[in-house]
Design a protein around this motif. Structure first.
Motif, mmCIF file in Angstrom:
data_model
loop_
_atom_site.group_PDB
_atom_site.id
_atom_site.type_symbol
_atom_site.label_atom_id
_atom_site.label_comp_id
_atom_site.label_asym_id
_atom_site.label_seq_id
_atom_site.Cartn_x
_atom_site.Cartn_y
_atom_site.Cartn_z
ATOM 1 N N SER A 187 54.551 34.352 101.286
ATOM 2 C CA SER A 187 55.614 35.111 100.622
ATOM 3 C C SER A 187 56.631 35.632 101.632
ATOM 4 N N VAL A 188 56.133 36.170 102.762
ATOM 5 C CA VAL A 188 57.042 36.680 103.792
ATOM 6 C C VAL A 188 57.858 35.539 104.398
ATOM 7 N N ALA A 189 57.168 34.415 104.691
ATOM 8 C CA ALA A 189 57.885 33.270 105.251
ATOM 9 C C ALA A 189 58.921 32.744 104.264
ATOM 10 N N SER A 190 58.554 32.711 102.981
ATOM 11 C CA SER A 190 59.501 32.253 101.957
ATOM 12 C C SER A 190 60.688 33.196 101.872
ATOM 13 N N ARG A 191 60.403 34.500 101.926
ATOM 14 C CA ARG A 191 61.499 35.475 101.885
ATOM 15 C C ARG A 191 62.409 35.314 103.094
ATOM 16 N N ASN A 192 61.808 35.164 104.273
ATOM 17 C CA ASN A 192 62.620 34.985 105.485
ATOM 18 C C ASN A 192 63.435 33.697 105.422
ATOM 19 N N LEU A 193 62.785 32.634 104.894
ATOM 20 C CA LEU A 193 63.502 31.371 104.772
ATOM 21 C C LEU A 193 64.665 31.500 103.792
ATOM 22 N N MET A 194 64.422 32.216 102.688
ATOM 23 C CA MET A 194 65.487 32.428 101.717
ATOM 24 C C MET A 194 66.629 33.239 102.327
ATOM 25 N N ILE A 195 66.259 34.270 103.089
ATOM 26 C CA ILE A 195 67.293 35.080 103.739
ATOM 27 C C ILE A 195 68.079 34.223 104.729
ATOM 28 N N ALA A 196 67.348 33.410 105.518
ATOM 29 C CA ALA A 196 68.022 32.553 106.501
ATOM 30 C C ALA A 196 68.964 31.561 105.809
ATOM 31 N N LEU A 197 68.471 30.935 104.731
ATOM 32 C CA LEU A 197 69.320 29.996 104.004
ATOM 33 C C LEU A 197 70.514 30.704 103.379
ATOM 34 N N GLY A 198 70.266 31.919 102.863
ATOM 35 C CA GLY A 198 71.373 32.687 102.298
ATOM 36 C C GLY A 198 72.417 33.035 103.346
ATOM 37 N N VAL A 199 71.942 33.441 104.531
ATOM 38 C CA VAL A 199 72.875 33.776 105.611
ATOM 39 C C VAL A 199 73.640 32.527 106.058
ATOM 40 N N ILE A 200 72.898 31.404 106.196
ATOM 41 C CA ILE A 200 73.560 30.157 106.601
ATOM 42 C C ILE A 200 74.606 29.752 105.566
ATOM 43 N N MET A 201 74.228 29.842 104.280
ATOM 44 C CA MET A 201 75.167 29.470 103.234
ATOM 45 C C MET A 201 76.369 30.409 103.234
ATOM 46 N N LEU A 202 76.112 31.723 103.462
ATOM 47 C CA LEU A 202 77.206 32.685 103.505
ATOM 48 C C LEU A 202 78.137 32.398 104.682
ATOM 49 N N LEU A 203 77.551 32.159 105.871
ATOM 50 C CA LEU A 203 78.373 31.876 107.044
ATOM 51 C C LEU A 203 79.148 30.574 106.881
ATOM 52 N N PHE A 204 78.465 29.555 106.349
ATOM 53 C CA PHE A 204 79.145 28.281 106.161
ATOM 54 C C PHE A 204 80.247 28.412 105.122
ATOM 55 N N GLY A 205 79.966 29.156 104.040
ATOM 56 C CA GLY A 205 81.002 29.375 103.041
ATOM 57 C C GLY A 205 82.194 30.128 103.612
ATOM 58 N N ALA A 206 81.903 31.157 104.444
ATOM 59 C CA ALA A 206 82.989 31.899 105.080
ATOM 60 C C ALA A 206 83.784 30.999 106.021
ATOM 61 N N ALA A 207 83.060 30.163 106.794
ATOM 62 C CA ALA A 207 83.743 29.237 107.704
ATOM 63 C C ALA A 207 84.615 28.250 106.928
ATOM 64 N N CYS A 208 84.055 27.714 105.837
ATOM 65 C CA CYS A 208 84.840 26.787 105.008
ATOM 66 C C CYS A 208 86.075 27.483 104.438
ATOM 67 N N ALA A 209 85.886 28.723 103.969
ATOM 68 C CA ALA A 209 87.022 29.461 103.407
ATOM 69 C C ALA A 209 88.097 29.694 104.464
#
Length: 337
Positions: A187-209
């Motif tokens: 559960s912790v690893a899944s949460r961390n992975l979700m947070i990491a993917l969310g951060v990556i998606m947020l950063l990539f979305g910001a970079a694309c924008a």
């Protein structure tokens, strides 16, 4: 990167940016579902194996604890009918323990579980043998033998039996704790992975924008600057364009417009210069004509003065002629006389 993006049409660029963001979102969703399935599967394994076995062993332990107390009460009691009173309950408890033992045996997988279960089986056989022996002494009325068997053999055997059940129960609880810790870790690893993917998606979305915004606004800003210079009358600005998108086409059109206006203004300036030269020549001609006119007027004035003098002379001659005529007439009269 921006140069590469500038060669792509804005519509395709926006579509590509949203497609990439949606792709990352789909990956995040798929990974989330996969991790949730992993946690669910681990929880199901916990329910199917250690927790289910722990419950069965718990029921078994309650049966054993009740049976031990019941047997002790029968042997120590002076009432001979007590054994018959608990006989049905004892048979039912023994049958239930046997069924539970068979079910538990099906779930024994690790070497530790199998060793504990084999020990438990041996302790149960020894317990049942001593129990039946003590009850037989009690049934035959051999109270001293029954009490001696109870104190010396049954109580130690029952404790060993109970301890063996508790050991197997502790092993199951240990496995439950490990499985619970594993689920928590997942559960912790899944949460961390979700947070990491969310951060990556947020950063990539910001970079694309940011990249999309810059690739669109910068050429538009250059186009606005060129248009304002043209509006202000400055046709000397140079338009540098390396993109092939809509803004690049706009800059190219502004460059062509700027060049055409420059050529048009140059032509107008040339025509104006020509007209200025012609006007200057006309002015020079007019000045020359004016001088000639003034000279002619002066000549005319001189001629007029001369004519006036001539007229005066003619008048004087006429007067002289009249005077002479009068003198002639006078002389003629005199001559006649």
């Amino acid at each position: 990167m921006i140069k590469f993006m500038n060669n792509i049409h804005i519509g395709r660029r926006l579509g590509l940016g949203f497609a990439v963001i949606l792709f990352f979102a789909m990956i995040t969703i798929i990974v989330s579902i996969n991790r949730l399935n992993t946690v669910s599967h681990a929880a199901q394994e916990l329910l199917d194996e250690p927790l289910a076995v722990e419950r069965m062993i718990g029921d078994w332990y309650r049966n054993i604890h009740t049976a031990i107390r019941r047997t002790q009460a029968i042997i120590k009691s002076s009432d001979p009918s007590l054994a018959a009173f608990f006989n049905e309950e004892a048979v039912s408890a023994t049958k239930s323990s046997t069924e539970i033992q068979k079910k538990v045996e099906e779930h024994m997988q690790t070497a530790q579980e199998k060793a504990l279960f084999n020990t438990l089986g041996e302790k149960r056989k020894e317990y049942l043998r001593i129990r039946d022996q003590a009850l037989a002494f009690k049934k035959l009325g051999k109270l001293d033998e029954a009490n001696q068997t109870l104190e010396q053999q049954y109580i130690p055997a029952s404790k060993a039996y109970s301890d063996a059940v508790e050991a197997l129960l502790a092993e199951q609880r240990r496995q439950i704790s490990e499985e619970t810790a594993r689920i928590a870790a997942i559960s912790v690893a899944s949460r961390n992975l979700m947070i990491a993917l969310g951060v990556i998606m947020l950063l990539f979305g910001a970079a694309c924008a940011i990249l999309l915004g810059r690739s669109i606004t910068r050429p538009l800003a250059r186009a606005v600057e060129v248009a304002r210079r043209v509006a202000a009358g400055d046709l000397t600005s140079e338009v540098h364009n390396e993109s092939r998108d809509e803004t690049g086409q706009l800059l190219e059109a502004l460059r062509e417009m700027n060049g055409n206006l420059s050529r048009l203004v140059g032509g107008v300036r040339t025509s104006t210069d020509t007209m200025s030269v012609a006007a200057h020549e006309i002015a020079v001609g007019n000045a020359d004509l004016s001088r000639r006119t003034e000279s002619q007027a002066s000549s005319l004035e001189e001629t007029s003065s001369t004519m006036e003098e001539l007229t005066s002379t003619v008048k004087q001659n006429a007067d002289n002629a009249r005077q002479a005529n009068q003198l002639v007439v006078s002389a003629s009269g005199i001559a006649v006389k």
